[in-house]
Design an enzyme around this catalytic site. Structure first.
Site, mmCIF file in Angstrom:
data_model
loop_
_atom_site.group_PDB
_atom_site.id
_atom_site.type_symbol
_atom_site.label_atom_id
_atom_site.label_comp_id
_atom_site.label_asym_id
_atom_site.label_seq_id
_atom_site.Cartn_x
_atom_site.Cartn_y
_atom_site.Cartn_z
ATOM 1 C CB SER A 17 -0.969 -0.045 1.190
ATOM 2 O OG SER A 17 -1.990 0.904 1.058
ATOM 3 C CG ASP A 30 -6.900 -2.603 -3.072
ATOM 4 O OD1 ASP A 30 -7.319 -1.496 -2.676
ATOM 5 O OD2 ASP A 30 -5.717 -2.960 -2.954
ATOM 6 C CG HIS A 83 -6.031 -2.059 0.534
ATOM 7 N ND1 HIS A 83 -5.174 -1.728 -0.499
ATOM 8 C CD2 HIS A 83 -5.504 -1.491 1.650
ATOM 9 C CE1 HIS A 83 -4.176 -0.999 -0.019
ATOM 10 N NE2 HIS A 83 -4.353 -0.859 1.278
#
Length: 315
Positions: free
Chosen positions: A161, A256, A286
């Site tokens: 991320s 996501d 995610h």
């Protein structure tokens, strides 16, 4: 279709809210950080034993940068292939503790040393402080390879991320500076384009853990008003040239908001002739890479990423 285990986890999260737990985006950043970091530590699978763990610090552009170094079980004595890892958390939350189990597994499964970096966080240290720390950490470890037990020819960067975004920017920054850069990049659902709304950001804005409201909460803390969103440190996907970047492993999740920009980044690497392994886990959300106590797909993804890294370095 959403995996059953991902659906169950999302239902548990929704029930917790119904039972009175406040949503993260409604809390002050300092309060939310403490709560989520505790939850994140509890959401990782039980930590694997590794060969050696060592904590330390080195000087960074804004003060000491903390790190944790993991040597895999059975590691040979001497300079080792190494992954510098930047944790996720929207540049606001996360620590080396929240990703301890993940880094241990990556070390053992790849047979590479892993050095996890505790970069500065927002809102106390907004953009570009986390990026600056990420670049500085790579340079310091590269330039002091012997002290870290690192083989400088086999030095990779990676992260999930926000951490994946840092890793991508480190590769571009070192290339553009004409310096010795990473030999490999591991990008786990990276944020690569802050300048526009992708289809997946729109389609999965609600109900899939990383919501639009939560992304806005991170964003307001991280990026000062008036910042140019086309800055390549915020949107590395917008770089004109991807040639000269290191080989890559890029992973995305099907539900996501960041899925499309991760895929687009992999496509740009492939178009530039960069050896790239792209993998999408279609049924999950995610954060699954580190939500390994609940999501078996996360453990599978850890092992796949580690296998590609290990194969690249011949471990």
């Amino acid at each position: 279709m959403l995996d059953a285990e991902a659906r169950m986890l999302l239902d548990l999260m929704e029930k917790a809210v119904q039972d009175g737990r406040p949503k993260l985006h409604t809390l002050p950043h300092a309060v939310g950080r403490q709560a989520v970091d505790r939850m994140s530590e509890d959401s990782e699978a039980d930590p694997m034993p590794v060969g050696e763990v060592a904590d330390g610090t080195f000087a960074g552009p804004g003060g000491a940068i903390r790190f944790r170094r993991y040597r895999p079980v059975g590691a040979a004595v001497g300079a080792a292939p190494t992954l510098i890892y930047y944790h996720g958390g929207g540049f606001v939350i996360g620590t080396i503790e929240t990703h301890d189990s993940t880094c241990r597994r990556l070390a053992n499964k790849s047979r590479c040393q892993v050095i996890s970096i505790d970069y500065r966080l927002s809102p106390e240290h907004p953009f570009p402080a986390p990026i600056d720390d990420g670049v500085a950490a790579f340079r310091h470890i590269r330039d002091h390879a012997a002290a870290f037990g690192v083989d400088p020819a086999r030095l990779a960067v990676g992260g999930d991320s926000a951490g994946g975004a840092i890793a991508a920017v480190v590769c571009q920054a070192l290339r553009d500076a004409g310096e010795a850069g990473p030999a490999f990049q591991m990008l786990i659902y990276p944020a690569t384009d802050s300048s526009r709304q992708s289809r997946s950001r729109i389609d999965f804005a609600e109900g899939y853990f990383l919501t639009r409201e939560l992304m806005d909460w991170f964003w307001k803390a991280y990026v000062p008003a008036g910042t140019d969103l086309a800055d390549l440190r915020l949107s590395p996907l917008l770089a004109r040239d991807f040639k000269g970047l290191p080989p890559a492993f890029v992973l995305t999740a099907g539900y996501d908001p960041l899925r499309d920009e991760g895929r687009a980044y992999a496509d740009r690497l492939i178009e530039a002739g960069i050896k790239t392994t792209y993998v999408n886990y279609p049924g999950t959300i995610h954060g699954f890479f580190s939500l390994t106590r609940f999501l078996q797909q996360g453990l599978k993804a850890n092992d796949e990423a580690a296998a590609v890294l290990g194969a690249h370095f011949g471990t």
